[in-house]
Design a protein around this motif. Structure first.
Motif, PDB file in Angstrom:
ATOM      1  N   GLN B   2      11.521 -10.999  -5.971  1.00 50.37           N
ATOM      2  CA  GLN B   2      10.071 -10.926  -5.804  1.00 50.37           C
ATOM      3  C   GLN B   2       9.640  -9.481  -5.559  1.00 50.37           C
ATOM      4  O   GLN B   2      10.355  -8.712  -4.909  1.00 50.37           O
ATOM      5  N   SER B   3       8.478  -9.137  -6.054  1.00 53.19           N
ATOM      6  CA  SER B   3       7.939  -7.798  -5.808  1.00 53.19           C
ATOM      7  C   SER B   3       6.423  -7.831  -5.891  1.00 53.19           C
ATOM      8  O   SER B   3       5.839  -8.739  -6.504  1.00 53.19           O
ATOM      9  N   TYR B  25       1.994  -9.137  -8.861  1.00 51.28           N
ATOM     10  CA  TYR B  25       3.194  -9.651  -8.218  1.00 51.28           C
ATOM     11  C   TYR B  25       4.184 -10.120  -9.271  1.00 51.28           C
ATOM     12  O   TYR B  25       3.829 -10.412 -10.412  1.00 51.28           O
ATOM     13  N   SER B  26       5.422 -10.205  -8.818  1.00 52.55           N
ATOM     14  CA  SER B  26       6.471 -10.805  -9.635  1.00 52.55           C
ATOM     15  C   SER B  26       7.141 -11.874  -8.790  1.00 52.55           C
ATOM     16  O   SER B  26       7.627 -11.577  -7.690  1.00 52.55           O
ATOM     17  N   TYR B  27       7.099 -13.110  -9.309  1.00 50.72           N
ATOM     18  CA  TYR B  27       7.634 -14.225  -8.522  1.00 50.72           C
ATOM     19  C   TYR B  27       7.979 -15.340  -9.469  1.00 50.72           C
ATOM     20  O   TYR B  27       7.260 -15.598 -10.408  1.00 50.72           O
ATOM     21  N   GLY B  28       9.094 -16.025  -9.219  1.00 53.54           N
ATOM     22  CA  GLY B  28       9.597 -16.995 -10.176  1.00 53.54           C
ATOM     23  C   GLY B  28       8.921 -18.337 -10.154  1.00 53.54           C
ATOM     24  O   GLY B  28       9.087 -19.133 -11.066  1.00 53.54           O
ATOM     25  N   VAL B 101       7.026 -10.531   1.068  1.00 52.12           N
ATOM     26  CA  VAL B 101       7.303  -9.270   0.395  1.00 52.12           C
ATOM     27  C   VAL B 101       5.962  -8.573   0.234  1.00 52.12           C
ATOM     28  O   VAL B 101       5.026  -9.140  -0.352  1.00 52.12           O
ATOM     29  N   PHE B 102       5.864  -7.360   0.746  1.00 55.33           N
ATOM     30  CA  PHE B 102       4.603  -6.636   0.776  1.00 55.33           C
ATOM     31  C   PHE B 102       4.538  -5.567  -0.298  1.00 55.33           C
ATOM     32  O   PHE B 102       5.560  -4.972  -0.688  1.00 55.33           O
ATOM     33  N   GLY B 103       3.318  -5.304  -0.742  1.00 53.77           N
ATOM     34  CA  GLY B 103       3.086  -4.122  -1.538  1.00 53.77           C
ATOM     35  C   GLY B 103       3.070  -2.886  -0.647  1.00 53.77           C
ATOM     36  O   GLY B 103       3.148  -2.981   0.581  1.00 53.77           O
ATOM     37  N   ALA B 104       2.951  -1.732  -1.279  1.00 54.84           N
ATOM     38  CA  ALA B 104       3.007  -0.461  -0.547  1.00 54.84           C
ATOM     39  C   ALA B 104       1.728  -0.173   0.225  1.00 54.84           C
ATOM     40  O   ALA B 104       1.690   0.735   1.056  1.00 54.84           O
ATOM     41  N   GLY B 105       0.687  -0.932  -0.060  1.00 52.68           N
ATOM     42  CA  GLY B 105      -0.567  -0.747   0.654  1.00 52.68           C
ATOM     43  C   GLY B 105      -1.540   0.157  -0.080  1.00 52.68           C
ATOM     44  O   GLY B 105      -1.138   1.036  -0.860  1.00 52.68           O
ATOM     45  N   THR B 106      -2.819  -0.081   0.156  1.00 56.26           N
ATOM     46  CA  THR B 106      -3.886   0.768  -0.362  1.00 56.26           C
ATOM     47  C   THR B 106      -4.743   1.198   0.808  1.00 56.26           C
ATOM     48  O   THR B 106      -5.232   0.352   1.566  1.00 56.26           O
ATOM     49  N   ILE B 107      -4.910   2.504   0.961  1.00 57.94           N
ATOM     50  CA  ILE B 107      -5.753   3.044   2.028  1.00 57.94           C
ATOM     51  C   ILE B 107      -7.170   3.154   1.496  1.00 57.94           C
ATOM     52  O   ILE B 107      -7.418   3.825   0.480  1.00 57.94           O
ATOM     53  N   LEU B 108      -8.077   2.496   2.165  1.00 51.39           N
ATOM     54  CA  LEU B 108      -9.484   2.520   1.773  1.00 51.39           C
ATOM     55  C   LEU B 108     -10.252   3.490   2.657  1.00 51.39           C
ATOM     56  O   LEU B 108     -10.219   3.386   3.890  1.00 51.39           O
TER      57      LEU B 108
END
Lengths: 113, 112
Positions: B2-3, B25-28, B101-108
């Motif tokens: 997963q990603s 996302y990537s998930y099966g 599983v987290f993304g790298a984040g977006t700073i707003l």
């Protein structure tokens, strides 16, 4: 009601020392998770407890890391022989059961000098 | 494995403008999807979640997100941004055992 609490909020230690981080989940939540948030690696899963089942330790980065959950409630994450790369914010989360929303605590900021 | 990909590290919008934060996302299997927000020095607060059903989900603070299976996306939107929305936003997918599983984040950043 009370949320997830973590202590201490900040911990500064010297390289090579052991540290213990504590998590008190929301009352009645059977699932408990530890994550680590660091500048280089983002948010990473460490370990997961569900009821009396064996914990999922697949995210622990080395054998210096361990965790236990006593009485199905409070959890302690222990890092032995700390290294500078262990510096991060350690987040705990709990959920009513697996598959439910995870509620996060405020985290413990660990600094290894 | 997963990603989650959040392609925008930083986004700056004017107060009152609309906002869209991207998440792929990537998930099966059918994913559990989440958006969390983190203010400086704070823990993660859940904005909204998708488990099943209606693909447009409403969350707190006026946020909404749309699940698009064909695009493997779960973008977060808000029609009018307030200065208090400045924070870091994380998209997450629920994996086996529901470890996230987290993304790298977006700073707003919100400019007045």
């Amino acid at each position: 009601g009370a949320g997830v609490s973590q202590s201490p909020s900040n911990k500064v230690t010297e390289k090579g020392k052991d540290v213990e981080l504590r998590c008190d989940p929301i009352s009645g939540h059977t699932a408990l998770y530890w994550y680590r948030q660091s500048l280089g690696q983002g948010l990473e899963f460490l370990i997961y407890f569900q009821g009396n089942s064996a914990p999922d330790k697949s995210g622990l980065p080395s054998d210096r890391f361990s965790a236990e959950r006593t009485g199905g409630s409070v959890s302690t994450l222990t890092i032995q022989r700390t290294q500078q790369e262990d510096s991060a914010v350690y987040l705990c989360a709990s959920s009513p059961q697996t598959g439910d929303t995870q509620y996060f605590g405020p985290g413990t900021r660990l600094t290894v000098l | 494995a997963q990603s989650v990909t959040q392609p925008d590290i930083h986004i700056t919008v004017s107060e009152g403008a609309s906002l869209e934060l991207r998440c792929n996302y990537s998930y099966g299997a059918t994913p559990y999807l989440f958006w969390y927000v983190q203010s400086p020095g704070q823990g993660l607060q859940l904005l909204l979640k998708y488990f099943s059903g209606d693909t447009l989900v409403q969350g707190i603070k006026g946020f909404e997100a749309e699940f698009k299976r064909s695009q493997s996306s779960f973008n977060l939107r808000k029609p009018s941004v307030h200065w208090s929305d400045a924070a870091e936003y994380f998209c997450a997918v629920g994996a086996v055992g529901n470890k996230l599983v987290f993304g790298a984040g977006t700073i707003l950043r919100v400019k007045s």
